[in-house]
Design an enzyme around this catalytic site. Structure first.
Site, PDB file in Angstrom:
ATOM      1  N   PRO A 291       0.859  -1.202   0.000  1.00 11.27           N
ATOM      2  CA  PRO A 291       0.000   0.000   0.000  1.00 11.27           C
ATOM      3  C   PRO A 291       0.889   1.245   0.000  1.00 11.27           C
ATOM      4  O   PRO A 291       1.250   1.770   1.047  1.00 11.27           O
ATOM      5  CB  PRO A 291      -0.801  -0.141   1.297  1.00 11.27           C
ATOM      6  N   ASP A 465       5.977   2.589   1.846  1.00 15.81           N
ATOM      7  CA  ASP A 465       5.045   1.538   2.224  1.00 15.81           C
ATOM      8  C   ASP A 465       4.343   1.979   3.508  1.00 15.81           C
ATOM      9  O   ASP A 465       4.982   2.121   4.557  1.00 15.81           O
ATOM     10  CB  ASP A 465       5.822   0.234   2.431  1.00 15.81           C
ATOM     11  N   HIS A 466       3.039   2.187   3.414  1.00 11.11           N
ATOM     12  CA  HIS A 466       2.304   2.705   4.577  1.00 11.11           C
ATOM     13  C   HIS A 466       2.242   1.697   5.707  1.00 11.11           C
ATOM     14  O   HIS A 466       1.830   2.048   6.837  1.00 11.11           O
ATOM     15  CB  HIS A 466       0.883   3.114   4.159  1.00 11.11           C
ATOM     16  N   ARG A 467       2.618   0.463   5.465  1.00  6.74           N
ATOM     17  CA  ARG A 467       2.624  -0.531   6.539  1.00  6.74           C
ATOM     18  C   ARG A 467       3.792  -0.325   7.494  1.00  6.74           C
ATOM     19  O   ARG A 467       3.714  -0.727   8.664  1.00  6.74           O
ATOM     20  CB  ARG A 467       2.696  -1.942   5.945  1.00  6.74           C
ATOM     21  N   CYS A 469       5.374   2.666   8.182  1.00 11.77           N
ATOM     22  CA  CYS A 469       5.354   3.940   8.900  1.00 11.77           C
ATOM     23  C   CYS A 469       4.134   4.742   8.485  1.00 11.77           C
ATOM     24  O   CYS A 469       3.464   4.418   7.505  1.00 11.77           O
ATOM     25  CB  CYS A 469       6.637   4.739   8.644  1.00 11.77           C
TER      26      CYS A 469
END
Length: 495
Positions: A291, A465-467, A469
């Protein structure tokens, strides 16, 4: 596919299997055989050139003797662990001159090691000996009539004819063309010698063959005279009346001048193989799994360019590039925000932050987009970074990087400004967690101390990658990078 053999099986023959050539590589395409059936080979002699999804590799043979079978032809993909070449003991009186010690060397073992594979047999010391040199065939003149494909049962540089680029037909590429050799034609008289073209990229060979460009007549602009894709395209543009290629493509001149394609023109079908397939798979996986979010900011790079000019004026013999300074700024940012120097382990359901920064540098090459890696880049000085970047990108474009140098990155720096664009939202290089993009540096109006001025401005983007941070960390990293671009003195506080 059955192997090409000479005579019946000989007692004591040994089969050399295609070794593991790198992490995640399950096959390799044969580019060019460097030996033929019946040739004598020595320990560690390079017998075949193969192309993996990551590099072009010379494969050495751990056995000495006479070649009795070659498993596969140029253009054929061979799985790792499958037979590659069969070697039989040489006859008593057939040892080549200068190679009387090759049997002793085979017993002592080889010092040549490929990834996941070693040809050694226990010995740590080995004697140096000259390589077996195959006598080249006479080269043909640059302008020759089409040559028929090689008959079944002949393969390798000492027996397989080289098909000129304008020969047409369905003959496969002969691999990395460094000799430009074709057999005599016509009445069998000895042809004149031609300059040997140096071509590394299969894409360049294919482009030249499909458009009827004779590589022997081109001068390469790449390192060491390597013929690049741009050289072939320049040759196409210089011949406005060139005939239609063998796949029904429109003439190069017509395309260059915007003329309509011929009525019988057909679609161009480009197989997803080699590096192109790996790029497609990796980008698709990145988009499916990660994501990603992209943020960007404009930065005044005037002071950065001034700093570079001052460094290079002080030490002109060891210049520092803008890319090296940007790499140093990235390393400073990752030291402050290590969350971005990480990857997500989906199977273990965890985030792994890397201890060292293995910096990937996106490089456009004739073989496609490659990301060579500078391992433990945080240990290098700025000048060492500049040297390593120049050497690594040059080797990537020349196709000489080993597969291990193209994997294992933890963060990527992408200078897409060299293409004349300001911004981009790139796809993250899976399984990394972030990528910094840098646009072109151009003159723009900028407010300085309340006054309008013309400054050197660039756009910086961070895709993350929003996972791993949230926006606070990503924004903090990008702001730190922008601040260092605008005020390079801030780097001193982190050294």
């Amino acid at each position: 596919m059955s192997a090409r053999t000479a005579g019946r099986a000989v007692a004591g023959t040994r089969v050399f299997l295609l070794p593991d050539l790198g992490e995640g590589l399950s096959e390799a395409e044969i580019v060019e055989w460097k030996v033929a059936v019946g040739d004598l080979v020595t320990v560690d002699q390079s017998v075949v050139e193969v192309e993996t999804a990551k590099a072009v590799v010379d494969v050495p043979c751990p056995y000495a003797g006479r070649v009795v079978a070659l498993h596969g032809a140029a253009g054929e993909a061979r799985p790792v662990g499958q037979p590659l070449i069969t070697i039989a003991p040489a006859d008593g009186g057939d040892e080549p001159a200068g190679h009387a010690t090759y049997r002793e060397e085979e017993r002592a073992g080889s010092g040549n090691v490929l990834i996941g594979y070693g040809t050694g047999h226990g010995g740590t010391r080995r004697r140096r000996r000259p390589r077996l040199t195959l006598a080249p065939e006479p080269a043909a003149e640059a302008a020759v009539s089409p040559v028929p494909p090689a008959p079944v049962g002949t393969v390798g540089p000492s027996s397989a004819p080289r098909i000129p680029a304008d020969a047409g037909g369905d003959a496969p590429a002969s691999g990395m063309s460094t000799d430009g050799v074709v057999p005599p034609v016509g009445d069998g008289t000895a042809p004149a010698a031609a300059t040997a073209p140096l071509v590394i990229s299969p894409i360049v060979r294919r482009l030249a063959r499909e458009h009827g460009v004779a590589l022997t007549g081109l001068r390469g602009t790449g390192p060491g005279g390597v013929i690049r894709r741009a050289d072939v395209e320049a040759a196409l543009a210089a011949v406005p009346q060139q005939h239609t290629g063998d796949l029904g493509r429109p003439a190069a001149g017509a395309a260059a001048h915007g003329e309509p394609a011929p009525a019988d023109a057909s679609d161009v079908v480009i197989p997803l193989t080699g590096i192109r397939r790996v790029i497609a798979d990796k980008l698709s996986r990145s988009r499916r799994e990660i994501p990603e979010v992209t943020i960007w900011v404009d930065a005044d790079a005037t002071a950065l360019l001034a700093t570079r000019a001052a460094i290079n004026a002080a030490t002109p013999d060891a210049p520092v590039s803008v890319l090296a300074l940007l790499a140093r700024i990235c390393l400073s940012g990752l030291r402050r925000f290590p969350q971005l120097n990480a990857h997500v382990d989906t199977e273990g359901q965890r985030i792994v932050q890397s201890a060292g920064v293995h910096l990937g540098i996106a490089a456009q090459t004739d073989r496609g987009l490659l990301v060579p890696v500078l391992r433990d880049a945080q240990r290098l000085t700025t000048r060492e970074l500049a040297t390593a970047l120049a050497e690594t990108t040059a080797a990537a474009r020349a196709g000489t990087l080993p597969p291990a140098r193209l994997t294992g990155g933890t963060f990527t720096l992408n200078n897409y400004g060299v293409f004349g664009v300001d911004g981009s939202t790139p796809i993250i290089n899976h399984p990394e967690a972030a990528l910094l993009g840098v646009g072109r540096i151009v003159d723009k109006p900028w407010v300085v101390d309340g006054q309008l001025a013309v400054r050197k401005v660039t756009q910086l983007s961070l895709t993350f990658d929003h996972r791993v941070c949230d926006g606070g960390v990503a924004g903090g990293f990008l702001r730190h990078v922008a601040d260092c671009v605008e005020q390079p003195a801030l780097l001193v506080a982190n050294v």
